[in-house]
Enzyme design. Sequence first.
Site, short mmCIF file in Angstrom:
data_model
loop_
_atom_site.label_atom_id
_atom_site.label_comp_id
_atom_site.label_asym_id
_atom_site.label_seq_id
_atom_site.Cartn_x
_atom_site.Cartn_y
_atom_site.Cartn_z
N GLU A 746 0.86 -1.18 -0.03
CA GLU A 746 0.01 -0.14 0.12
C GLU A 746 0.76 1.17 -0.04
O GLU A 746 0.60 2.12 -0.71
CB GLU A 746 -0.88 -0.14 1.25
N ARG A 824 -7.25 1.52 14.68
CA ARG A 824 -8.29 0.79 14.44
C ARG A 824 -8.30 -0.20 15.60
O ARG A 824 -9.17 -1.09 16.13
CB ARG A 824 -7.96 -0.05 12.92
N GLU A 1167 -10.86 -8.78 5.16
CA GLU A 1167 -9.96 -8.52 6.51
C GLU A 1167 -10.76 -9.20 7.34
O GLU A 1167 -10.04 -10.04 8.20
CB GLU A 1167 -9.75 -7.01 6.66
#
Length: 1231
Positions: A746, A824, A1167
Site C-alpha cells: 500500500e 483501529r 479482512e
Amino acid sequence: MASLTKAEEETAAAEEWSDEAVIYVNSVRRVLRRPRAPHPAPTSVFGEQSLDVVKVAVEPALHFAINACLAPLYSVEGMHIITVEGIGNRQQDAFRVFSKRDDLLYIDSSPKNADGRPICPSTGKPCSCGDEKDTDASESSLLAHTKNYSPCSYNEIDGSVYSEKELIFPPELQLRKVMSLKLNGFNGIKWYRPIKLKQVLHLKACYPNAKLINGNSEVGIETKFKNAQYSDLISVTHVPELHNLIMKEDGIHIGSSVSLAQLQNFLRKVILERDSHEISSCEAVLRQLKWFAGTQIRNVASVGGNICTASPISDLNPLWMATGATFEILDVNNNIRTTPAKDFFLGYRKVDLKPDEILLSVILPWTRPFEFVKEFKQAHRREDDIALVNAGMRVYIRKAKGDWIISDVSIVYGGVAAVPLSASKTETFLTRKKWDYGLLDETFDLLKEDILLAENAPGGMVEFRNSLTLSFFFNFFLHVNHEMNIKGFWKDGLPAASLSAIESYTRPVGVGIQCYELVRQGTAVGQPVVHMSSMLQVTGEAEYTDDTPTPPNTLHAALVLSTKAHARILCIDASLAKSSPGFVGLFLSKDVPGANHTGPVVHDEEVFASDVVTCVGQIVGIVVADTHDNAKAAANKVNIEYAELPAILSIEEAVKAGSFHPNTKKCLVKGNVEECFVSGACNRIIEGEVRVGGQEHFYMEPQCALVWPVDSGNEIHMISSTQAPQKHQIVVCKTKRIGGGFGGKETRSAIFAAAASVASYCLRRPVKIVLDRDVDMMTTGQRHSFLGKYKVGFTNDGKILALDLDLYNNGGNSLDLSLPVMERAMFHSDNVYDIPNIRVSGQVCFTNFPSNTAFRGFGGPQAMLIAENWIQHMATELKRSPEEIKELNFQREGYVLHYGQLLQNSTIRSVWDELKVSCNFIEARKAVIGFNNNNRWRKRGIAMVPTKFGISFNSKFMNQAGALVQVYTDGTVLVAHGGVEMGQGIHTKVAQVAASSFNIPLSIGCMSTNHGSDLVQACYMERIDLSAHGFYITPDVGFDWVSGKGTPFYYFTYGAAFAEVEIDTLTGDFHTRTVDIVMDLGSSINPAIDIGQIEGGFVQGLGWVALEELKWGDDNHKWIRPGHLFTCGPGSYKIPSVNDIPLNFKVSLLKGVSNPKVIHSSKAVGEPPFFLGSAVLFAIKDAIYAARAEEGHFDWFSLDNPATPERIRMACVDSITKKFATIYYRPKLSV
Ligand SMILES: Cc1cc2nc3c(=O)[nH]c(=O)nc-3n(C[C@H](O)[C@H](O)[C@H](O)COP(=O)(O)OP(=O)(O)OC[C@H]3O[C@@H](n4cnc5c(N)ncnc54)[C@H](O)[C@@H]3O)c2cc1C
C-alpha cells in the site's frame, strides 16, 4: 592418472567431450549459448514466466519436478523441460495435462508394439519413454507404492476423463547418445559433466579445487546467498558408478550421487524384501526422508551432497553415525578407503576428504535381532523445513540372566553443535546397563551434560532445544519397549496412555465443506462465479509487473542499504562499484531532484538517507547497471563508513526510553474505570501483559516497479506492483495485477518506486527494480507487533465490569500508517464484548526497525487477540470455559460501543449459535476430554472465537470511490473503477454487478456482449450518452478524536470459528484437526470468491498465530546482528504449507441475512476472517492446559503468538522442561 601433466590429461580426455548442449523447452529445441549469469536457472535464460515446477525427462524417460531456481541451466542438458506454459493454456483447455503426474506424463495409453513396448507417436518407433514406472509414493505411508494411474481430472468442455497421452518426448533426445560435456559459463566458469568415473578422477586430478555438483541444492544456496564462487564445476549426475544401489551381505551400498527420491524408492523395496530384524535402520532413514525438504528437492538432492555439505542440521548425518554406516572414499589414483561415518565430520562444514578424494558410496549395515534404530526431527514446520534439533539413535540389547542388557548404543544429535554430536558419556553409561525405566533419570542427567547448549548459542531457543534432546531419548526408550512387545519378546506393552508418545503423525486426506445459499440478484450477482483471472493464473498466462516487457535501453536497479540500526553516515565510497561490470550510475540523496523527504501521511522519511540511518535496510542509494545481477554486484561494492549510535530494538525499550512517534498518544474512554475498580463491584481484578508477534506479508510477487521517462524526461511513467497506485502517481502509474499485497504494497512500495524514478529521471532511461525476497522482507516492514497491558475487573459470575488497557505498537523508524493501525486496534479492543467501563490508550513506538505498515486487519486482529487473552485469563481464574465467559458478555443490539457508536443489526449471537451447533461443541468437548484422559503425551484442545470487524476507513476522506461506465457500440460494457485486483476478485464482482445492472449475461473473461447491441446502436443513433460516472461516499461515518466519540464504521462483518488441534507435548508439534467457520456476509455477491477469502484469510491468520515468527537482532536474540532480520526468506520464515490446512475445513455463510446499507446487501470480506485464525492458538492453549494439568498446574500462563513448537513444548511443563526452565518460562519473542 595423476602422474599425467594437466595438458596431457586434457588431451587424453578431449575427444570424449562435447560442447554441444541441447535442451527442449516445452517441445522447442534450444541450443545452450554461453549464459550471462554465473549459474542461471532455466527460468532466467528462457524467460519463461511462472516457472515454479520444471519437469525433466532423462533417458530412460523419467519425469520429475524440480526447483527451477536451484537448477543450473547446464544441469538440464539433454532433457525436456516442461514449464507451466508448456502444460497448456486456456484456448487448449489447460487441464488436460494437469491430470497427469510425474513419470506418467508420457505413458499410459500409448500404442504398444508386439513385445509390449510403447510406440512413440512421433517417430513410430519403439520408445522407452513409455516404460512403466512407479508413481511417487504417497506421503501418508512409508510403503505406499502405486503402479497404476487413475485419472484425476476431466475435460471441462465435454466431461471426458483425461487419460490420453498428450505430450511427445522429443525423439532427438530419446535417440541421442549421452555425451560428456565441457561447457563454458559466465566469468570463465567451466562446467564439466563426465559420464564415467575415470573422467571424474581425471578432472579431480587436474583441478583438485573443482566443486563436485549433484543436485546443486546446497551449492546453489552458497552461490546465490553466500557469495561463494566456484570456477570449475564437475556435475557427477551422469556417472553410473556413483548411482549404485545394491543389497549386499554387509548392508546396502548407496552410491553418493543417488538422489534422495531414488533412495526412498529403493528402501521401500528393501523393507518389503528383507527380514524384519534387518531393516530397522532402513525404516529410520526412510521415515527421516519423509520430512526431508520437499519433493522437488528430494528429486535432485543426493546422498553424497548431503553428507559432504556436513551441515550441522543435516537430517541424515546423525542417522548414518548412529546406524554405524561407513563411507567409501575414492582418490584420483582409484584407491578406496573406508571410514566410519562417526569419524567423518571434523568441524563446521569440514569433512575427512582430501582435495584429491571424492565420496564414492555409503554402506548402511543391516540391523540384528534386538537392534533398534529410530530417527528424530523437530522443525518449525513439519513440511519442507530444516531441523531445529534432529537425532539418530540405535540400541542393541541382549538377554543375559533373564535381563535385557544394552550391548551397544549410539545416540547422535544434530542441530546442537557445529557437527553431529554423539552423547558419549551417556553411551558409556548405558552400555551393559539393564534396559528398563530405572535408567531414565540418570540418562537424562548425563544427556544434559553431553548436550548442553550455551545461553547464546546460534539459533537461540536453547531451553527448547535442550528439552528436545531429552524428549527424543524418552521417546526412543518407549519406542524400543513397544517394539519388543509387538514383536512378541516382552509380554508387557506400554501403558495405553504412553503409546501417544510414539505414534507418528500421518496426515489423512483432508475434507473441505462450503455451505451457502444462493441469493441471485439479476443475471449474475449472487452466483458463485469463478474468479476471472483464475484460469490465467493456473496456466501461467497471467502477467504480473515483472512480466511486463521492458522498453529498449532499460537499466536494472539494486539498492544500497544501511547495515546499521542507528548510525551517522561518515562517508560513502563508490570507487569499487564504479568499476564493477555493467555499472551505469549510483544515486544518493544529493541527486534527488526536489525534496528528499517523503511519507504517506507525515513526511518523516527520506528517499535516500542523507546523514543518519535509523534502521538496517534503509535505502542509502540506488545503483543502476545493465543487468539485475550486475546492479546487485555493484551495489554490494558500495562501501559506507558509519559512526554507530544507540538503537531502540523493542517496544519495551521504546516505552522505557519514551521513544514514541510524535502526536500519537490516543485515548478512548467509556464509563469510569478507576471508580469501578475501587467501588468493590469487581469480585476479582486481574492484570497481565500480552505480546503480539508481527507477521511478514509474504505476497507472492515481491515489490517491483518499472519507470521510464517520456518526452525527454518531462513525464515519468510507471508500472508498479503496488496496491495503491494513487500513492505512486507521478504522471501515469499503472497496476495491472499484483501477486498479492495484503497491505504490504500500500505505502511501502512507493519508496522503491521513488528511488528508481530518481535514477530514471537523472539518466533519462527506463529503470526497473525488482526486490529479491530477502531484500523485500528485510526492508518493507511487516504487521505491527503489539504490547498490551491489561487490568480487568469482573464478577464471580463472569460478567466483565471494567477494562483498563494500554496498547503499544512497534511503528519502526517512520510513522507510515502506524497511527491509523493503532486507532483501529483501539476500536477493536472490545472485540464483541460488553464492557461497561473501559479506558483504552494507545501510542506508536519509534524503534530502529524498518517502518511497519498495513497488513490485513490493520491492527484489529492484534487488539482482538489481546481481548481474547484476557477473556481466557478471566475464565482460568473462574475455572470456567472461555466460551461460557464470552457468551455471558456478548454485546447486544443497541449497545453503545466505547467510541460512541450504536451497535445495529448485530448478528454475532446468530453466528455464534449456528457455529456451536455446526461444530457440535458440547460433544467435541466431551471427545477431547476422553482423548486427553487416555493419552499422556498427546493432547487435544478446542476453542471458539468470535469476531466483529468494523468496515470503513478511520479517516473519513478515504471512504469514497468512483467508477466510469461506458457502453460501446458493439455492446461491450467497460467499467473503470479505482480498485486494484490483488487476488480478492474485485474485477469479477464488479463484472457481476455490471451484468446484473444491465440485465445482460456475464461471460467470463470478457464483458462484451452482443445482447444489447441493437439497443445500443439505437441509442447511439439518437445521440444518447452511453457513459456514466458514479461516485459514492460512505454515508454517516466520521470520528472526532477530541471527544473520542463518533461513528467510525458504517457496519460490521461478524464471524466465529471453532478449531480443534492435537499437540505432541514432548516435541511441540501440532496439527489442526478441524476448523468450522460461520460468517455473516449479508447476501454475498459471489459466495465462491467470498468463501475463498474466508479460507485464505483464516489460513493466513493461522500462520500468524501458530507458525510465522520474525526474529530480529535484539536483546532477546543476541546471536543475530543488532537490527538485522534473521528470518528473511522462506528457509527460516515458515508460512503455512499445504499440510497445515485443517484436516476438516468447513465454512458456512449465515443464511437469511442481508445488509441493506450496502450494494446488493453484501458485506466486506477481505479482512474480517483473518482474526478467526486465532481459534487455532486458543485451541493449542486449551490442549496445553490439559498437558499442564497432568503435572498439577492449573493456573493461567502466557502463550505468545506464534505458538511454535518451541512455545508449545516449553508450556507443556514436565520433568524434562523443568530441568531447563521454570513453569512460567516464556520463550523469547521479537516484539
Ligand atoms: C529448499 C531446501 C530444503 C532443504 N531441506 C533439507 C532438509 O530437510 N534436511 C537436510 O538435511 N538438508 C536439507 N537441505 C540441504 C540440501 O538439500 C541437502 O543437503 C542435499 O542433500 C544436498 O545434496 P545436493 O546433491 O543437492 O548437493 P550439492 O549442492 O550438489 O553438493 C553439496 C556439496 O557436496 C559436495 N559433493 C557432492 N557429491 C560429492 C561427492 N561424491 N564427493 C565429494 N563431495 C561431494 C559438493 O561439492 C558440495 O560441496 C535443503 C536444501 C534446500 C535448498
